[in-house]
Design a protein around this motif. Sequence first.
Motif, PDB file in Angstrom:
ATOM      1  N   ARG A  17       0.867  -1.180   0.000  1.00 16.80           N
ATOM      2  CA  ARG A  17       0.000   0.000   0.000  1.00 16.80           C
ATOM      3  C   ARG A  17       0.897   1.220   0.000  1.00 16.80           C
ATOM      4  NH1 ARG A  17      -3.533   2.426   4.835  1.00 16.80           N
ATOM      5  NH2 ARG A  17      -1.543   2.141   5.835  1.00 16.80           N
ATOM      6  N   ARG A  18       0.495   2.207  -0.745  1.00 13.08           N
ATOM      7  CA  ARG A  18       1.269   3.441  -0.811  1.00 13.08           C
ATOM      8  C   ARG A  18       0.285   4.598  -0.832  1.00 13.08           C
ATOM      9  NH1 ARG A  18       6.220   4.547  -4.999  1.00 13.08           N
ATOM     10  NH2 ARG A  18       7.201   6.074  -3.685  1.00 13.08           N
ATOM     11  N   GLU A  19       0.258   5.386   0.220  1.00 18.98           N
ATOM     12  CA  GLU A  19      -0.659   6.519   0.307  1.00 18.98           C
ATOM     13  C   GLU A  19       0.144   7.777   0.570  1.00 18.98           C
ATOM     14  OE1 GLU A  19      -3.516   5.729   3.316  1.00 18.98           O
ATOM     15  OE2 GLU A  19      -4.469   4.119   2.162  1.00 18.98           O
ATOM     16  N   ARG A  20      -0.187   8.794  -0.178  1.00 18.98           N
ATOM     17  CA  ARG A  20       0.468  10.082   0.004  1.00 18.98           C
ATOM     18  C   ARG A  20      -0.585  11.172  -0.014  1.00 18.98           C
ATOM     19  NH1 ARG A  20       4.831   8.550  -4.083  1.00 18.98           N
ATOM     20  NH2 ARG A  20       6.457   7.790  -2.730  1.00 18.98           N
ATOM     21  N   SER A  21      -0.355  12.181   0.750  1.00 18.55           N
ATOM     22  CA  SER A  21      -1.214  13.363   0.679  1.00 18.55           C
ATOM     23  C   SER A  21      -0.318  14.590   0.671  1.00 18.55           C
ATOM     24  CB  SER A  21      -2.194  13.414   1.852  1.00 18.55           C
ATOM     25  OG  SER A  21      -1.491  13.465   3.066  1.00 18.55           O
ATOM     26  N   THR A  22      -0.659  15.502  -0.172  1.00 20.47           N
ATOM     27  CA  THR A  22       0.096  16.740  -0.313  1.00 20.47           C
ATOM     28  C   THR A  22      -0.888  17.885  -0.361  1.00 20.47           C
ATOM     29  OG1 THR A  22       1.777  15.588  -1.597  1.00 20.47           O
ATOM     30  CG2 THR A  22       1.758  17.965  -1.745  1.00 20.47           C
ATOM     31  N   GLY A  23      -0.566  18.937   0.294  1.00 17.19           N
ATOM     32  CA  GLY A  23      -1.456  20.091   0.255  1.00 17.19           C
ATOM     33  C   GLY A  23      -0.689  21.370   0.498  1.00 17.19           C
ATOM     34  N   SER A  24      -1.225  22.437  -0.026  1.00 16.45           N
ATOM     35  CA  SER A  24      -0.638  23.741   0.227  1.00 16.45           C
ATOM     36  C   SER A  24      -1.752  24.764   0.301  1.00 16.45           C
ATOM     37  CB  SER A  24       0.361  24.118  -0.872  1.00 16.45           C
ATOM     38  OG  SER A  24      -0.303  24.227  -2.100  1.00 16.45           O
ATOM     39  N   MET A  25      -1.483  25.810   1.008  1.00 16.09           N
ATOM     40  CA  MET A  25      -2.461  26.885   1.114  1.00 16.09           C
ATOM     41  C   MET A  25      -1.761  28.182   1.419  1.00 16.09           C
ATOM     42  SD  MET A  25      -4.249  26.300   4.774  1.00 16.09           S
ATOM     43  CE  MET A  25      -5.546  27.214   4.066  1.00 16.09           C
ATOM     44  N   SER A  26      -2.493  29.253   1.210  1.00 14.80           N
ATOM     45  CA  SER A  26      -1.934  30.573   1.405  1.00 14.80           C
ATOM     46  C   SER A  26      -3.047  31.528   1.819  1.00 14.80           C
ATOM     47  CB  SER A  26      -1.278  31.033   0.101  1.00 14.80           C
ATOM     48  OG  SER A  26      -0.751  32.323   0.253  1.00 14.80           O
ATOM     49  N   ARG A  27      -2.724  32.438   2.695  1.00 23.00           N
ATOM     50  CA  ARG A  27      -3.654  33.503   3.072  1.00 23.00           C
ATOM     51  C   ARG A  27      -2.900  34.819   3.007  1.00 23.00           C
ATOM     52  NH1 ARG A  27      -7.382  32.468   8.148  1.00 23.00           N
ATOM     53  NH2 ARG A  27      -8.418  34.243   7.199  1.00 23.00           N
ATOM     54  N   SER A  28      -3.601  35.863   2.575  1.00 20.39           N
ATOM     55  CA  SER A  28      -3.008  37.197   2.484  1.00 20.39           C
ATOM     56  C   SER A  28      -3.846  38.184   3.279  1.00 20.39           C
ATOM     57  CB  SER A  28      -2.940  37.655   1.025  1.00 20.39           C
ATOM     58  OG  SER A  28      -2.053  36.857   0.297  1.00 20.39           O
ATOM     59  N   PHE A  29      -3.164  39.153   3.862  1.00 25.15           N
ATOM     60  CA  PHE A  29      -3.808  40.179   4.675  1.00 25.15           C
ATOM     61  C   PHE A  29      -3.306  41.541   4.217  1.00 25.15           C
ATOM     62  CE2 PHE A  29      -3.162  36.324   7.057  1.00 25.15           C
ATOM     63  CZ  PHE A  29      -4.413  36.056   7.562  1.00 25.15           C
TER      64      PHE A  29
END
Length: 145
Positions: free
Chosen positions: A95-107
């Motif tokens: 089994r091979r599971e990967r999760s990748t995520g990115s996010m950004s907030r601006s003020f």
Amino acid sequence: MFGLVPMKKLEHDMMESPFSKMFDWTDDFMAPMWGSSNVFKVDVRDNGDSYELEADMPGLTKDNISMSYTDNYLTISAKKEDANDEKDDNGNYIRRERSTGSMSRSFYIDDVDASKIDASFSNGVLHVNMPKLAEAPRASEIEIK
């Protein structure tokens, strides 16, 4: 002045239709990575002579976070990668599971001394101190002698 840039969809503005829940899968997809929502939570305080920002970023390290201040916008970005690889005795993947995520907030912050912004990260919380620019002298009447 301090303001949030991204606008979140308003539930009451969306008419009930077959497409109204079209993008709800993104919340479920990102939930394991960012909690119940894919937006990190931020508290901002005006201390009179500075702004203080605290962002909850659990599960991240300081190396996962980047921050910039350009054209009166403070932008905080984060990227997280998780891998869960299981192999058998021969080194083959079962089994091979990967999760990748990115996010950004601006003020938007228009009265900050950019050269004196200070940030630290500990126990999953990003602390940012943004001193305000020194106030310009207020106009006053000048007596003519």
